[in-house]
Design a protein around this motif. Structure first.
Motif, PDB file in Angstrom:
ATOM      1  N   LEU A 210      -4.177 100.114  -8.786  1.00  0.00           N
ATOM      2  CA  LEU A 210      -3.792 100.280 -10.187  1.00  0.00           C
ATOM      3  C   LEU A 210      -2.622  99.348 -10.498  1.00  0.00           C
ATOM      4  CD1 LEU A 210      -3.817 104.165 -10.362  1.00  0.00           C
ATOM      5  CD2 LEU A 210      -5.375 102.641 -11.584  1.00  0.00           C
ATOM      6  N   ARG A 211      -2.678  98.740 -11.651  1.00  0.00           N
ATOM      7  CA  ARG A 211      -1.572  97.895 -12.107  1.00  0.00           C
ATOM      8  C   ARG A 211      -1.204  98.374 -13.519  1.00  0.00           C
ATOM      9  NH1 ARG A 211      -2.622  91.830 -11.298  1.00  0.00           N
ATOM     10  NH2 ARG A 211      -2.411  92.573  -9.167  1.00  0.00           N
ATOM     11  N   PHE A 212       0.065  98.753 -13.687  1.00  0.00           N
ATOM     12  CA  PHE A 212       0.548  99.277 -14.956  1.00  0.00           C
ATOM     13  C   PHE A 212       1.496  98.276 -15.610  1.00  0.00           C
ATOM     14  CE2 PHE A 212      -0.337 102.820 -12.206  1.00  0.00           C
ATOM     15  CZ  PHE A 212      -1.087 103.657 -13.009  1.00  0.00           C
ATOM     16  N   TYR A 213       1.340  98.115 -16.891  1.00  0.00           N
ATOM     17  CA  TYR A 213       2.245  97.304 -17.692  1.00  0.00           C
ATOM     18  C   TYR A 213       2.878  98.259 -18.699  1.00  0.00           C
ATOM     19  CZ  TYR A 213      -0.567  93.562 -15.720  1.00  0.00           C
ATOM     20  OH  TYR A 213      -1.224  92.719 -14.860  1.00  0.00           O
ATOM     21  N   LEU A 214       4.146  98.590 -18.497  1.00  0.00           N
ATOM     22  CA  LEU A 214       4.849  99.526 -19.372  1.00  0.00           C
ATOM     23  C   LEU A 214       5.676  98.759 -20.395  1.00  0.00           C
ATOM     24  CD1 LEU A 214       6.218 102.130 -16.799  1.00  0.00           C
ATOM     25  CD2 LEU A 214       4.068 102.203 -18.083  1.00  0.00           C
ATOM     26  N   ALA A 215       5.627  99.215 -21.641  1.00  0.00           N
ATOM     27  CA  ALA A 215       6.407  98.572 -22.693  1.00  0.00           C
ATOM     28  C   ALA A 215       7.895  98.860 -22.542  1.00  0.00           C
ATOM     29  CB  ALA A 215       5.918  99.034 -24.067  1.00  0.00           C
ATOM     30  N   ASP A 216       8.231  99.928 -21.799  1.00  0.00           N
ATOM     31  CA  ASP A 216       9.636 100.289 -21.609  1.00  0.00           C
ATOM     32  C   ASP A 216       9.752 101.074 -20.309  1.00  0.00           C
ATOM     33  OD1 ASP A 216      12.049 102.246 -21.997  1.00  0.00           O
ATOM     34  OD2 ASP A 216      12.302 100.700 -23.541  1.00  0.00           O
TER      35      ASP A 216
ATOM     36  N   THR B 173       1.971  96.138 -30.357  1.00  0.00           N
ATOM     37  CA  THR B 173       3.262  96.834 -30.443  1.00  0.00           C
ATOM     38  C   THR B 173       3.138  98.357 -30.446  1.00  0.00           C
ATOM     39  OG1 THR B 173       3.228  96.637 -32.862  1.00  0.00           O
ATOM     40  CG2 THR B 173       4.367  94.904 -31.629  1.00  0.00           C
ATOM     41  N   LYS B 174       1.984  98.900 -30.787  1.00  0.00           N
ATOM     42  CA  LYS B 174       1.798 100.357 -30.797  1.00  0.00           C
ATOM     43  C   LYS B 174       1.533 100.919 -29.402  1.00  0.00           C
ATOM     44  CE  LYS B 174      -0.011 100.348 -35.470  1.00  0.00           C
ATOM     45  NZ  LYS B 174      -1.169 100.592 -36.320  1.00  0.00           N
ATOM     46  N   TRP B 175       1.146 100.079 -28.468  1.00  0.00           N
ATOM     47  CA  TRP B 175       0.831 100.536 -27.120  1.00  0.00           C
ATOM     48  C   TRP B 175       2.095 100.800 -26.322  1.00  0.00           C
ATOM     49  CZ3 TRP B 175      -3.453  96.686 -25.160  1.00  0.00           C
ATOM     50  CH2 TRP B 175      -4.594  96.858 -25.929  1.00  0.00           C
ATOM     51  N   LYS B 176       2.064 101.827 -25.486  1.00  0.00           N
ATOM     52  CA  LYS B 176       3.175 102.128 -24.585  1.00  0.00           C
ATOM     53  C   LYS B 176       2.895 101.601 -23.189  1.00  0.00           C
ATOM     54  CE  LYS B 176       4.804 106.076 -27.132  1.00  0.00           C
ATOM     55  NZ  LYS B 176       5.201 107.470 -27.105  1.00  0.00           N
TER      56      LYS B 176
END
Length: 59
Positions: free
Chosen positions: A9-15, A47-50
């Protein structure tokens, strides 16, 4: 296939503050199954994605 077939799994977090919630969701659905995981904190194009998730599964 099911969740047990996930190998990476690879996660890209906005914050970075979203990491705790992300881990709770993982535990809820994956339980003891522990695929390889990588987490990046970055600006997402939508921009709406977390977060955005990339998953690799194998039979």
């Amino acid at each position: 296939m099911n969740y047990q077939n996930i190998v990476s799994l690879r996660f890209y977090l906005a914050d970075p503050s979203y990491d705790e919630a992300n881990v709770k969701i993982l535990m809820k659905y994956l339980g003891d199954h522990a695929p390889a995981r990588t987490v990046f904190c970055c600006q997402l194009l939508e921009t709406k994605w977390k977060l955005e998730i990339e998953a690799v599964a194998a039979k």
